[in-house]
Design an enzyme around this catalytic site. Sequence first.
Site, PDB file in Angstrom:
ATOM      1  N   SER A 184       6.636   3.218  -4.545  1.00  0.00           N
ATOM      2  CA  SER A 184       6.549   4.343  -3.619  1.00  0.00           C
ATOM      3  C   SER A 184       7.845   5.110  -3.442  1.00  0.00           C
ATOM      4  CB  SER A 184       6.070   3.852  -2.250  1.00  0.00           C
ATOM      5  OG  SER A 184       6.971   2.896  -1.708  1.00  0.00           O
ATOM      6  N   HIS A 212      -0.343   3.588  -3.772  1.00  0.00           N
ATOM      7  CA  HIS A 212       0.098   4.893  -4.248  1.00  0.00           C
ATOM      8  C   HIS A 212      -0.513   5.220  -5.613  1.00  0.00           C
ATOM      9  CE1 HIS A 212       3.023   5.912  -1.102  1.00  0.00           C
ATOM     10  NE2 HIS A 212       3.208   4.610  -1.022  1.00  0.00           N
ATOM     11  N   LYS A 241      -4.009   6.777   2.501  1.00  0.00           N
ATOM     12  CA  LYS A 241      -3.304   7.753   1.667  1.00  0.00           C
ATOM     13  C   LYS A 241      -4.320   8.687   1.015  1.00  0.00           C
ATOM     14  CE  LYS A 241       0.885   5.009   1.160  1.00  0.00           C
ATOM     15  NZ  LYS A 241       0.608   4.089   2.248  1.00  0.00           N
TER      16      LYS A 241
END
Length: 396
Positions: A184, A212, A241
């Site tokens: 990340s 991610h 996310k």
Amino acid sequence: MPAQFHTRVRAELDSIDQQGLTKPERVIASRQGPVITVAGREVLNFCANNYLGLGGDERVARAGIAATERWGSGTASVRFICGTLEIHKELEAAIAGYLGFEDAILFAAAFDANGGLFEPLFGEEDAIVSDSLNHASIIDGVRLCKAKRYRFANSDMDELEAKLKEARGAGARDIIIATDGAFSMDGYIARLQDIRVLADRYDALIMVDDCHATGFLGEKGRGSYAHHGVKVDFVTGTFGKALGGAMGGFICATTEVVQLLKQRARPYLFSNALAPAVCGSSLEAIRIAQGEEGDALRKQLTANAARFRGAMTEAGFDLLPGEHPIIPVMLGDAKLAQDFAARMLELGVYVIGFSFPVVPRGAARIRTQMSAAHTFEHIDQAVEAFTTAGRELGVI
């Protein structure tokens, strides 16, 4: 409380501030999106993990509202007592099916997913081989486990093999390789093809944290392992996310592994069930992500990242190489990173300076993150602001 305690706390806060390491919280007065309201004005947002732009999507919000209207605000209980709703089972089936696994288990946060994975499955007879740049949640999860620990330098396959050989030589029963799918802070994608080869050679399992990556890397956004075309044994991830931007985590694995985790994983057993609103929003985000609209969003995200990276490189900024929509702008000095972020906000672009302990000392940066919701106009405006701030602060 003793006065000396508060004196010590104040001194530590002063020290953090003097080093330029204070992390300010800027209050947002709007939905998540490419443009947000901060301090009474609209600014461009280039630091959210809103990869597919679904964090403020009306359909995702409405799905969360509908789930709340049907199921209430929450269960007031943990899952095994009286906290499992039909929508929890629906979400587990949906994320497992989307990512190509037999089953899944939900957690209140992705941090809890990584915290709950290792201890129930691995003991003193086993070994965990972990990448040095792994997320703090993996590190903490490994610490809770009694398995022997090994560490290899980020994406260093020679060192990984040496650690696997050492673990096998020490008589480990089971070995698991633990890695972020995408790191990340740097935007590096794990070398899962090479890791797969070594795992097969040393009869090891593979765990990937795809927080991610899920939703936008690989075919249909299935993640880093799909990006490389390999199979892994465990995937942990988040709905906070790309998949709606709310919160909540999950582990995908075989049905038997999931069943054992539901019996033994402490963050699952001792935390309230995921709120219905999060489940409803996440289900809608998965529906969008795995369809044709998701393909279009991923295409736009890739184009946005390429445009930003190209323009920033041409402007003279030091960027970490990569293909991920996380694009770190390297500055080195912590105070410079904070000053740069403050100046960018004045110029109408919301970014954050990252410094120790989030990143190594001397590696302070502005970590920019592209979204499919950004337009080329947004990107060009951001690059213009970066260039202005960079010249004023002597970066370029």
